[in-house]
Write a protein that holds these residues in place. Structure first.
Motif, mmCIF file in Angstrom:
data_model
loop_
_atom_site.group_PDB
_atom_site.id
_atom_site.type_symbol
_atom_site.label_atom_id
_atom_site.label_comp_id
_atom_site.label_asym_id
_atom_site.label_seq_id
_atom_site.Cartn_x
_atom_site.Cartn_y
_atom_site.Cartn_z
ATOM 1 N N UNK A 1 -34.183 -12.990 -93.409
ATOM 2 C CA UNK A 1 -34.406 -13.287 -94.820
ATOM 3 C C UNK A 1 -34.100 -12.070 -95.691
ATOM 4 N N UNK A 2 -33.708 -12.297 -96.955
ATOM 5 C CA UNK A 2 -33.481 -11.181 -97.873
ATOM 6 C C UNK A 2 -34.799 -10.551 -98.301
ATOM 7 N N UNK A 3 -35.022 -9.329 -97.876
ATOM 8 C CA UNK A 3 -36.247 -8.596 -98.196
ATOM 9 C C UNK A 3 -35.854 -7.319 -98.936
ATOM 10 N N UNK A 4 -36.373 -7.091 -100.143
ATOM 11 C CA UNK A 4 -35.954 -5.928 -100.939
ATOM 12 C C UNK A 4 -36.158 -4.592 -100.244
ATOM 13 N N UNK A 5 -37.162 -4.515 -99.370
ATOM 14 C CA UNK A 5 -37.429 -3.240 -98.710
ATOM 15 C C UNK A 5 -36.395 -2.903 -97.636
ATOM 16 N N UNK A 6 -35.643 -3.898 -97.158
ATOM 17 C CA UNK A 6 -34.513 -3.628 -96.267
ATOM 18 C C UNK A 6 -33.315 -3.265 -97.141
ATOM 19 N N UNK A 7 -32.847 -2.027 -97.016
ATOM 20 C CA UNK A 7 -31.877 -1.596 -98.024
ATOM 21 C C UNK A 7 -31.021 -0.433 -97.538
ATOM 22 N N UNK A 8 -29.931 -0.207 -98.283
ATOM 23 C CA UNK A 8 -29.066 0.958 -98.118
ATOM 24 C C UNK A 8 -29.285 1.873 -99.312
#
Length: 550
Positions: free
Chosen positions: A401-408
């Motif tokens: 799922x798209x989770x904001x805390x997973x990021x570049x």
């Protein structure tokens, strides 16, 4: 800093998406410059590198990281180009060279199923796309016809036209799997950009078991072919052009791309419209690197969304010894799968998944394992033959799922060109882990139906990565929660477009490449239509901004 290059469109990235986007714009009469960080390498060179590599199971061995265009490498030792911020390692692999990472893809070209576009509305998870399956369907078809996609009709995705080709010949092992599982599971041929007969001047698949890292005869479509097509259509493709910054004017219009050549000499390229078409790590990195006094967080990042919602498809797997001899390794590496769990009401509770069967020869892996055990002589020959004949592997391909805390983000560390490295913040949440737990029931049943023994599940809590980078440039209708609109136009910059798997708002259960291409072709069509409107007599009194090509 020379400034002698300019075009209607400047495309950053010569991978399969950037090159096909450029090609479509060129056919509409536009001028295009493509800037590629990495070098030109021919298929012959890559095949030779693979055949001469001592690491035959390392699919990156033909694609070394170069000082002027570094990319992540993990074997034989990590180069730490992609900095890991945790809590779970996101060890993405991609290639920076003309044609990009699809030189060594498995060529899976699955479409989303219609419900993938509205999982928030239907299942209360993730987000809805700003477009529907029906909006994208003609561009799926366009992409399939360009690449030459072969597939079976029972994919779960509605079609208005047939596949360009029937499936590639089913390997013996996959036929036996299909037959033995038929009472419980429907095993189907994978939808792939691989020729089952001669197509567009390229030959049919002849069964080489090296689709990854390189198809030796170009039966499999890849970005190198797309880049060649763009150049033949008139694109000026600059290799070894590592773009490190986009410049803008007072109104926020992008006016130039700055790049380093292999000697770190800086160059400036101007254009009317800019298209960032690198992958879902390098594209957000460039937008963040382009921070300025006017845009201190980077371009298209007023609401701090650039780089967020990083997604991929983690996998777990089961390896076991089938009852009968199957002899994996004849034909393509990834020919068949089970699609029963791609969609359903269960998505409210856990991740959907595909189940994918490998057809990769077991000889290399088994040889290394036996040597590591200290097995030699007659026993070695006996056990190697048994593994090569009987060993079978099935893996899941899980939605994230798209989770904001997973990021570049940008790291404080710098690469060999003095540019901040990309940094990955990543975790695998309970939704995906629950999908993994559910898939183990399928693994066990498949092994039972195949008369399986010696079951070896992948290590609990460890997920392999499928290198399907998406989500870091998510498209949406709300600038506060997305980076670009449904057409790929970056929020806040009317002449900056994003064409990348990074724009995909959700990951679904299928490899991201076809989705990324279809969305990019739709973006290109929108740009072309806007170009046409700007040239009509009724547009004569429009403002200069409104008359921009895009």
């Amino acid at each position: 800093m020379p400034n002698d290059l300019s075009a209607d469109f400047v495309v950053i990235g010569s991978g399969i998406i950037g090159s096909l986007t450029a090609h479509k714009l060129l056919k509409a009469g536009a001028s295009v410059i493509i800037l590629e960080a990495g070098p030109r390498v021919t298929r012959g060179e890559l095949v030779a590198r693979f055949r001469n590599s001592p690491r035959r199971s390392d699919w990156m061995s033909p694609y070394p990281s170069l000082d002027h265009a570094p990319h992540p490498i993990y074997q034989p030792v990590k180069n730490n180009y992609l900095v890991q911020a945790g809590p779970y390692p996101y060890e993405a692999e991609y290639i920076r060279m003309v044609g990009g990472t699809s030189w060594h893809w498995a060529a899976h070209a699955w479409r989303n199923v219609p419900n993938d576009f509205k999982i928030k509305s239907l299942y209360g998870v993730g987000v809805d796309w700003p477009i529907s399956y029906e909006d994208l369907e003609p561009f799926y078809q366009e992409a399939e016809e360009i690449m030459g996609v072969s597939g079976a009709p029972n994919t779960g995705s509605p079609r208005t036209k047939a596949f360009p080709m029937e499936p590639v010949t089913e390997p013996y092992a996959m036929r036996r799997i299909r037959e033995r599982l038929a009472s419980t599971y429907e095993v189907v041929s994978n939808t792939v950009a691989r020729n089952s007969h001669s197509y567009d001047g390229r030959p049919a698949c002849c069964g080489n078991n090296s689709c990854q890292p390189i198809c030796p005869i170009d039966a499999q479509y890849h970005g190198g072919i797309a880049a060649d097509s763009a150049e033949k259509a008139g694109a000026k493709l600059m290799a070894n052009a590592n773009v490190y910054k986009l410049e803008h004017d007072d109104k926020g219009h992008v006016v130039a791309a700055l790049y380093y050549d292999a000697e770190k000499k800086s160059h400036r390229v101007t254009g009317k419209t800019f298209i960032v078409a690198a992958n879902g790590i390098e594209s957000p990195r460039l937008l963040l690197l382009s921070a300025s006094e006017k845009f201190p967080k980077g371009l298209a990042n007023h609401h701090d969304m650039v780089g967020r919602n990083l997604m991929d498809h983690p996998s777990t797997s089961l390896t076991f010894d089938a009852e009968e001899e199957l002899w994996l390794g004849r034909g393509p590496q990834s020919p068949s799968s089970i699609n029963a769990m791609r969609d359903g009401a269960f998505r409210t509770e856990h991740a959907p998944y595909r189940l994918d069967f490998t057809n990769i020869s077991r000889v290399d892996g088994s040889t290394r394992s036996l040597i590591a055990e200290g097995v030699y002589g007659v026993e070695f020959e006996k056990r190697l033959r048994h593994s090569a004949a009987h060993e079978l592997n099935v893996k899941n391909v899980l939605e994230v799922l798209p989770l904001p805390e997973n990021r570049i983000t940008l790291s404080s560390e710098k690469d060999s060109m003095g540019i901040p490295k990309p940094q990955a913040h990543y975790a695998i949440d309970d939704y995906t882990r629950k999908g993994h737990e559910r898939s183990k029931e399928d693994f066990k049943r498949i092994a039972e139906l195949m008369g399986g023994t010696n079951l070896r599940f992948s290590k609990e809590g460890v997920f392999s990565n499928n290198q399907h980078i998406c989500g870091t440039l998510s498209m949406g209708s709300d600038p506060q929660t997305s980076v670009c609109d449904q057409w790929g136009r970056a929020h806040g910059h009317d002449n900056l477009f994003l064409a990348s798997t990074g724009v995909l708002p959700t990951s679904s259960t299928c490899n991201s490449t076809l989705n990324g291409i279809a969305v990019a072709l739709r973006t290109a069509q929108h740009i072309i239509e806007q170009m046409g409107k700007s040239r009509t007599p009724s547009a004569a009194n429009e403002s200069a901004t409104e008359r921009r090509p895009a």
